[in-house]
Design an enzyme around this catalytic site. Structure first.
Site, short mmCIF file in Angstrom:
data_model
loop_
_atom_site.label_atom_id
_atom_site.label_comp_id
_atom_site.label_asym_id
_atom_site.label_seq_id
_atom_site.Cartn_x
_atom_site.Cartn_y
_atom_site.Cartn_z
N TYR A 69 0.80 -1.22 0.00
CA TYR A 69 0.00 0.00 0.00
C TYR A 69 0.84 1.28 0.00
CZ TYR A 69 1.14 -0.42 4.98
OH TYR A 69 1.81 -0.56 6.16
N GLU B 158 -16.99 13.62 -10.70
CA GLU B 158 -17.07 12.18 -10.53
C GLU B 158 -17.60 11.77 -9.15
OE1 GLU B 158 -16.74 10.30 -12.98
OE2 GLU B 158 -15.79 11.67 -14.39
#
Length: 284
Positions: free
Chosen positions: A9, A212
């Site tokens: 990550y 978005e």
């Protein structure tokens, strides 16, 4: 060769500072996440804590088990040592296609000097913090339509079109539902999606975040590699749906925007594929 799954990550993610350590391994999923919280250590890398408070985004890899000592050294982790900065443990990892169990390096103790990364994505966190003057953006679906930009008064943000681009490993489907039908999404399923590659200013990124529904949890900013004009562009910004639903036909006005944006700019074969798929969905 014995292999194991690993969720990364931070600096081990694609094109990050320590990516070279895992560059030759197989990436099972570029879009992957675990339950937990992500923090900025303010030392150039993040750390994660596993819990049910949020999501941490990253990549799912399949690595040679012999690579573990190298990664342990990077994370300053020694098995059996009482005082480790990180611990190596297993957790559930979720992708567009599957749920898997993988190793992950997570923080051992809370550190009050760390700052929480609310969006759970190290790449996105760096983009927002740095606010670079130029950002490459991959548009697909209705975001290819210049008319929408003109009506919103933001066409100046999208004046620099690099060219038609190809995104490998992903298909475009209509997996986000609103009141009048589906909206386009990309799903990591081994397909191919064509779109348009733009170079935009950071102000254009802020516009896209609003359009978005990033702040409302609709589409998540993510980063992909695309090919355009014979060149590979790395960590290009695009968007995909947080919570994918069953595919449903989009409304006519949305289909018109997609085809208007694609016509004459994407390949003829892909344009025809878009038309055929829209016709198939509308007839269901």
């Amino acid at each position: 060769m014995e292999t194991i799954k690993l969720f990364v990550y931070g600096t081990l993610r694609r094109h990050e500072s320590n990516y070279k350590l895992v560059e030759e391994t197989e990436c099972l999923a570029e879009q992957a996440w675990v339950y937990g919280e992500l923090f900025d250590t303010n030392n150039g890398y993040p750390t994660a804590i596993l819990n049910e408070k949020g999501k941490v985004y990253g990549e799912l890899l399949e690595i040679n088990k012999n690579l573990l000592p190298t990664l342990d050294q990077l994370e300053d982790y020694i098995p059996g040592r009482k005082k480790n900065l990180y611990k190596r443990t297993e957790t559930a990892v979720y992708t567009d296609a599957r749920k898997a169990t993988a190793l992950i390096y997570v923080n051992v103790e809370d550190d009050h000097e760390m700052s929480k990364i609310n969006d759970g994505d190290w790449k996105l966190h760096q983009l927002i913090c740095d606010q670079p003057k130029e950002v490459f953006y991959f548009a697909y679906g209705s975001c290819m339509d210049n008319e929408r930009f003109r009506l919103a008064g933001v066409e100046n943000y999208f004046s620099h079109l690099v060219g038609a681009a190809v995104l490998e490993r992903y298909s475009m489907k209509y997996l986000f539902r609103v009141s009048d039908g589906g909206r386009a999404d990309i799903i990591e399923d081994g397909g191919v999606t064509e779109g348009l590659l733009y170079s935009i200013p950071y102000e254009g990124v802020e516009y896209l975040f609003k359009r978005e529904g990033f702040y409302g949890g609709w589409y998540r900013p993510t980063f992909v590699d695309v090919s355009a004009n014979g060149q590979v562009y790395k960590d290009v910004l695009t968007f995909h749906v947080y919570n994918k639903m069953a595919e449903i036909a989009p409304p006519d006005h949305y289909s018109t925007e997609i085809l208007r944006g694609a016509k004459g700019r994407l390949s003829e074969g892909y344009y025809q594929k878009l038309k055929d798929e829209l016709h198939r969905l509308s007839s269901l």
